[in-house]
Design an enzyme around this catalytic site. Structure first.
Site, mmCIF file in Angstrom:
data_model
loop_
_atom_site.group_PDB
_atom_site.id
_atom_site.type_symbol
_atom_site.label_atom_id
_atom_site.label_comp_id
_atom_site.label_asym_id
_atom_site.label_seq_id
_atom_site.Cartn_x
_atom_site.Cartn_y
_atom_site.Cartn_z
ATOM 1 N N ILE A 1 0.836 -1.211 0.000
ATOM 2 C CA ILE A 1 0.000 0.000 0.000
ATOM 3 C C ILE A 1 0.868 1.256 0.000
ATOM 4 C CG2 ILE A 1 -2.097 -1.019 0.963
ATOM 5 C CD1 ILE A 1 -1.255 0.079 3.706
ATOM 6 N N CYS A 2 1.766 1.303 -0.925
ATOM 7 C CA CYS A 2 2.717 2.401 -1.064
ATOM 8 C C CYS A 2 2.446 3.107 -2.391
ATOM 9 C CB CYS A 2 4.135 1.810 -1.051
ATOM 10 S SG CYS A 2 5.464 2.957 -1.434
ATOM 11 N N GLY A 3 2.828 4.355 -2.469
ATOM 12 C CA GLY A 3 2.706 5.077 -3.726
ATOM 13 C C GLY A 3 3.519 4.434 -4.847
ATOM 14 N N THR B 1 3.791 1.086 -5.131
ATOM 15 C CA THR B 1 3.279 -0.273 -5.345
ATOM 16 C C THR B 1 2.970 -0.564 -6.821
ATOM 17 O OG1 THR B 1 2.469 -0.409 -3.077
ATOM 18 C CG2 THR B 1 1.496 -1.942 -4.656
#
Length: 181
Positions: free
Chosen positions: A34-36, A38
């Site tokens: 859930i990372c920018g 990803t």
């Protein structure tokens, strides 16, 4: 010493000897779900599909050390990655890449290739630099992993030849991989 001297845990907890990858070009990445960054899974999978038949492997190590962006158990992470991004490259058990609980492989990787800066052309570079500068003005001098999707390129002999920050241009990563194949 080389990458082949290490063992890591597969998602099911089984030990995996990295010597099993001897003779292959490796891209080792610490990831988050859930990372920018990803969506980089899409590019990684495309690169894997293109070059896996030529001796290329991507080794994916989920890590929850950066903003708690890899929550969940190993099987949940794997289901997310395969279901959402069609990931078929090897994924390993969730790890720490920094600090006293960092796995030996990652201690070795950052010792071989330390932080050289975020890529100046990326839209998030200035934001990342400001974030790290506020916490630690000396962050640029420390070799540790700064964020999710840092990648290490390893040649066919197990030598770490390059480090790419998450801001690295996909084409630059792919070109470096192709040069080693």
């Amino acid at each position: 010493m080389s990458v082949y001297d290490f063992t890591v845990k597969e998602m099911n907890g089984t030990e995996k000897h990295l010597s099993d990858y001897a003779g292959k070009v490796l891209l080792i990445v610490n990831s988050a779900t859930i990372c920018g960054f990803t969506p980089q899974y899409t590019d990684l999978q495309a690169m894997y599909d293109e070059y896996k038949g030529k001796g290329f492997e991507i080794l994916d190590f989920p890590c929850n050390q950066f903003g708690n962006q890899a929550p969940g158990e190993n099987d949940e992470i794997h289901s997310f990655c395969t279901g959402r991004f069609g990931v078929t490259f090897p994924q390993f058990a969730k790890i720490d890449v920094n600090g006293e609980n960092a796995i030996p492989l990652y201690r070795y990787l950052v010792n071989e290739k330390g932080f050289e800066g975020f890529d100046p052309g990326h839209a998030l570079t200035s934001r990342l630099e400001q974030k790290f500068e506020a916490v630690n003005p000396n962050y640029k001098k420390e070799p540790d992993i700064k964020w999710n999707f840092t990648k290490f390129l390893v040649d066919r002999q197990g030598n770490v030849v390059r480090r790419f920050e998450p801001t690295a241009d996909r084409k630059a990563v792919e070109e470096s991989v192709k040069n080693l194949l």
